[in-house]
Design an enzyme around this catalytic site. Structure first.
Site, PDB file in Angstrom:
ATOM      1  N   CYS A   1     -18.541  14.312   6.126  1.00  0.00           N
ATOM      2  CA  CYS A   1     -17.934  15.307   5.247  1.00  0.00           C
ATOM      3  C   CYS A   1     -19.007  16.168   4.589  1.00  0.00           C
ATOM      4  CB  CYS A   1     -17.094  14.612   4.170  1.00  0.00           C
ATOM      5  SG  CYS A   1     -16.343  15.770   3.005  1.00  0.00           S
TER       6      CYS A   1
ATOM      7  N   CYS B   1     -18.518  15.147  -3.950  1.00  0.00           N
ATOM      8  CA  CYS B   1     -17.163  14.624  -4.132  1.00  0.00           C
ATOM      9  C   CYS B   1     -17.205  13.132  -4.430  1.00  0.00           C
ATOM     10  CB  CYS B   1     -16.344  14.892  -2.871  1.00  0.00           C
ATOM     11  SG  CYS B   1     -14.651  14.274  -2.952  1.00  0.00           S
TER      12      CYS B   1
ATOM     13  N   CYS C   1     -15.097   9.476  -1.849  1.00  0.00           N
ATOM     14  CA  CYS C   1     -15.712   8.514  -0.921  1.00  0.00           C
ATOM     15  C   CYS C   1     -17.082   8.099  -1.454  1.00  0.00           C
ATOM     16  CB  CYS C   1     -15.870   9.112   0.469  1.00  0.00           C
ATOM     17  SG  CYS C   1     -14.315   9.513   1.297  1.00  0.00           S
TER      18      CYS C   1
ATOM     19  N   GLN D   1       2.060   2.842   1.136  1.00  0.00           N
ATOM     20  CA  GLN D   1       0.686   2.510   1.485  1.00  0.00           C
ATOM     21  C   GLN D   1       0.004   3.710   2.136  1.00  0.00           C
ATOM     22  OE1 GLN D   1      -0.871  -0.113   0.583  1.00  0.00           O
ATOM     23  NE2 GLN D   1       0.693  -1.639   0.142  1.00  0.00           N
TER      24      GLN D   1
ATOM     25  N   ASN E   1       8.824  -2.275   1.943  1.00  0.00           N
ATOM     26  CA  ASN E   1       7.795  -2.226   2.977  1.00  0.00           C
ATOM     27  C   ASN E   1       7.637  -3.565   3.698  1.00  0.00           C
ATOM     28  OD1 ASN E   1       5.475  -0.718   4.231  1.00  0.00           O
ATOM     29  ND2 ASN E   1       4.322  -2.399   3.310  1.00  0.00           N
TER      30      ASN E   1
ATOM     31  N   GLU F   1      11.791  -5.565  -7.811  1.00  0.00           N
ATOM     32  CA  GLU F   1      10.979  -4.375  -8.106  1.00  0.00           C
ATOM     33  C   GLU F   1      11.299  -3.910  -9.514  1.00  0.00           C
ATOM     34  OE1 GLU F   1       8.718  -1.285  -8.542  1.00  0.00           O
ATOM     35  OE2 GLU F   1       8.490  -2.537  -6.738  1.00  0.00           O
TER      36      GLU F   1
ATOM     37  N   ASP G   1       2.855  -8.187  -3.944  1.00  0.00           N
ATOM     38  CA  ASP G   1       1.948  -7.068  -3.687  1.00  0.00           C
ATOM     39  C   ASP G   1       1.833  -6.263  -4.980  1.00  0.00           C
ATOM     40  OD1 ASP G   1       0.397  -5.082  -2.616  1.00  0.00           O
ATOM     41  OD2 ASP G   1       1.986  -4.186  -1.396  1.00  0.00           O
TER      42      ASP G   1
ATOM     43  N   CYS H   1      -5.273  -5.361  -4.143  1.00  0.00           N
ATOM     44  CA  CYS H   1      -6.025  -4.126  -3.920  1.00  0.00           C
ATOM     45  C   CYS H   1      -7.219  -4.024  -4.867  1.00  0.00           C
ATOM     46  CB  CYS H   1      -5.126  -2.897  -4.054  1.00  0.00           C
ATOM     47  SG  CYS H   1      -4.161  -2.814  -5.562  1.00  0.00           S
TER      48      CYS H   1
END
Length: 441
Positions: free
Chosen positions: A84, A90, A93, A277, A311, A327, A373, A398
């Site tokens: 990139c 930026c 990343c 996701q 999901n 949920e 999750d 995560c």
């Protein structure tokens, strides 16, 4: 000469920042190179393990220092040229200078160190990781939009690494190509608006029905500007939504159509505010592996916590006698019911429940298996309840620190980690996704 700061005079600093030659030993969880100098850790952004570097110290704390990479005297064999052009500014990343195939081992090592140091686990049952394409994978992203009045220009981009400023970009190689192709023309379109400062954010979503653009605005958008935005959507064949403080309006197409994505042969309908996701390939592999690890039986019950739009629930329902999807967001519960009905799935029950309320948790029925999750913050409030269960527990994480924190009470309650893996949901970034199966001995 003196300078005035907060109304007081102080001597002007003249001392030169210290510069050091260092050898990078490892990568931190923030993807910064880690070196040591005089028994103190030095973090060096953009440096890689094994490299010999020349560093200027910028910030010195009691136990660590922050260094600026000035020169690489001996580069790592795994260093690559970032794909990139905006990588140096930026902040989206952090690992594009590290070969893609080397990024996942770093992420697994990051989690491994936390498990061994904090939980004192010596034999971790690592399974094969879930990998991803390094570029063109991301199907959802939120970018900032800002109007710079002095320059009379619109910039679109992600936040820079060390501050809140936007790094202006015209391309993002990690986005799915159809989304990446919208950035530059959208910048041109927004530059033509009469009220240029009205738009503050742009969200891009890839659905099976095409690209979706959601523009966040802080004031009402007038007719001429709306016509320009509608024309853009028509020209680029994308769905366009305008989002205010309390409103969400589909501008194009005129008749709003359902959006969906595929997983395990099911198309799951979602709305633009719903969580999905970000990596379709990894999501599919994750759902498949979840079913394998849980080893569900036709006479069993499954409890899916933080179920989203279904999901996991929709693909796994056929493997069990009954499934309860829980949920906290009411509209997403409706989406689970809607998706189950569309696919003629009759053994799913959906429940709206605040999973942060410890008292409400004890109303949940017993189940043979539990899948959760949770968001990045983890599921600390669930742990007292989970520790009392006899179910197999599959935890999707995560954030490594959340998994490690939540694993501790489970291990103390008699569970053990039977399987664990890392998932490269977001290649080129520091983010580490993982999945762990907990069972009682």
């Amino acid at each position: 000469m003196a300078i005035v700061r907060n109304g007081k005079k102080s001597a002007k600093r003249t001392e030169k920042a210290q510069e050091l030659d260092l050898i990078i030993e490892s990568l931190s969880h923030e993807a910064h190179g880690v070196a040591r100098h005089e028994s103190k850790v030095v973090f060096v952004p953009s440096a890689l393990p094994g490299e010999q570097v020349h560093v200027r110290l910028q910030k010195q704390q009691r136990h660590f220092s922050q260094g600026q990479l000035m020169r690489i005297d001996q580069a790592s064999e795994h260093r690559v040229e970032p794909s990139c052009p905006h990588f140096s500014r930026c902040g989206a990343c952090q690992l594009q200078h590290l070969a893609t195939e080397q990024q996942l081992p770093h992420k697994q090592d990051n989690l491994h160190q936390q498990l061994t140091r904090q939980l004192k686990i010596t034999d971790i049952p690592w399974q094969a990781p879930i990998t991803s394409d390094g570029l063109g994978y991301r199907r959802r992203a939120r970018l900032g939009v800002r109007y710079r009045k002095q320059q009379d220009e619109i910039i679109i981009g992600f936040r820079e690494e060390a501050n809140k400023h936007l790094a202006a970009i015209d391309t993002c190689p990690v986005l799915e190509p159809t989304l990446n192709a919208l950035i530059a023309p959208m910048q041109v379109c927004l530059s033509q608006l009469q009220a240029k400062a009205v738009i503050t954010q742009m969200e891009l979503i890839a659905s099976d029905q095409g690209s979706v653009v959601v523009l966040r605005h802080i004031k009402a958008i007038q007719k001429d500007d709306r016509l320009l935005l509608t024309s853009f959507a028509q020209q680029h064949a994308c769905h366009l939504y305008l989002q205010g403080d309390d409103t969400l309006e589909c501008v194009y197409p005129e008749t709003e159509t359902a959006l969906s994505y595929q997983v395990s042969g099911f198309d799951l309908e979602f709305q633009v505010k719903d969580f999905i996701q970000g990596n379709a390939k990894v999501n599919q592999a994750m759902v498949d592996l979840a079913g394998q690890w849980l080893d569900l039986k036709p006479n069993e019950t499954l409890l899916d916590l933080f179920a989203g739009i279904g999901n996991f629930s929709i693909p796994l329902a056929s493997k069990v006698k009954s499934l309860l999807a829980v949920e906290g967001v009411g509209p997403m519960v409706q989406r689970i019911e809607h998706n189950a009905k569309r696919h003629n799935i009759s053994n799913i029950s959906a429940m709206a429940l605040n999973l942060a309320d410890e008292e409400l948790l004890f109303r949940l029925p017993k189940a043979d298996a539990i899948l959760l999750d949770p968001p990045r913050t983890g599921a600390a409030t669930l742990m007292p309840w989970l520790c009392k269960q006899k179910s197999r527990i599959l935890y999707i994480a995560c954030e490594p620190s959340s998994l490690v924190r939540d694993a501790k009470p489970l291990l103390e309650a008699g569970f053990r980690i039977e399987k664990i893996t890392v998932m490269d949901m977001f290649p080129q970034t520091k983010h580490v996704e993982s999945m762990a199966l907990f069972v009682r001995d």
